[in-house]
Design a protein around this motif. Structure first.
Motif, short mmCIF file in Angstrom:
data_model
loop_
_atom_site.label_atom_id
_atom_site.label_comp_id
_atom_site.label_asym_id
_atom_site.label_seq_id
_atom_site.Cartn_x
_atom_site.Cartn_y
_atom_site.Cartn_z
N THR A 38 4.11 3.97 -2.19
CA THR A 38 4.04 5.10 -3.10
C THR A 38 2.58 5.46 -3.33
OG1 THR A 38 3.94 3.71 -5.05
CG2 THR A 38 6.13 4.36 -4.31
N HIS A 39 2.34 6.59 -3.94
CA HIS A 39 0.98 7.03 -4.25
C HIS A 39 0.26 5.99 -5.09
CE1 HIS A 39 -2.33 9.57 -5.44
NE2 HIS A 39 -2.06 9.31 -6.68
N GLN A 40 0.99 5.42 -6.05
CA GLN A 40 0.37 4.44 -6.95
C GLN A 40 -0.05 3.18 -6.19
OE1 GLN A 40 3.82 4.65 -9.19
NE2 GLN A 40 2.95 5.85 -10.86
N LYS A 41 0.78 2.75 -5.24
CA LYS A 41 0.44 1.57 -4.46
C LYS A 41 -0.77 1.84 -3.58
CE LYS A 41 4.92 -0.67 -4.27
NZ LYS A 41 6.01 -1.10 -3.39
N ASN A 42 -0.80 3.02 -2.96
CA ASN A 42 -1.96 3.38 -2.13
C ASN A 42 -3.23 3.39 -2.95
OD1 ASN A 42 -0.82 3.70 0.43
ND2 ASN A 42 -0.12 5.77 -0.04
N PHE A 43 -3.15 3.95 -4.16
CA PHE A 43 -4.31 4.02 -5.05
C PHE A 43 -4.78 2.61 -5.40
CE2 PHE A 43 -6.14 4.30 -9.34
CZ PHE A 43 -7.19 5.15 -9.06
N ALA A 44 -3.85 1.72 -5.72
CA ALA A 44 -4.20 0.36 -6.09
C ALA A 44 -4.86 -0.38 -4.93
CB ALA A 44 -2.96 -0.39 -6.56
N VAL A 45 -4.36 -0.17 -3.72
CA VAL A 45 -4.93 -0.83 -2.55
C VAL A 45 -6.34 -0.32 -2.30
CG1 VAL A 45 -4.74 -1.05 -0.04
CG2 VAL A 45 -2.73 -1.38 -1.48
N LYS A 46 -6.54 0.99 -2.38
CA LYS A 46 -7.87 1.55 -2.16
C LYS A 46 -8.86 1.04 -3.20
CE LYS A 46 -6.48 5.82 0.11
NZ LYS A 46 -6.40 7.28 0.01
#
Length: 56
Positions: A38-46
């Protein structure tokens, strides 16, 4: 009589679907099966990668 109209209106509404004819819940389930982030997971990984790179 007014109660009957309300019941009929609620029963007549179709569930919202997207372009593939899937409901929102089915879309989320399909996404989860594919392992898509999800967008939130991508943001957290970045954010985690950025923090790690600053530390080195």
């Amino acid at each position: 009589m007014a109660e009957e109209k309300v019941k009929e209106e609620k029963a007549a509404k179709p569930k919202p679907t997207n372009k593939n004819g899937l409901t929102y819940a089915q879309t989320l389930e399909a996404r989860a099966q594919r392992g898509a982030k999800t967008h939130q997971k991508n943001f957290a990984v970045k954010k985690a990668k950025k923090k790690e790179m600053e530390g080195k």
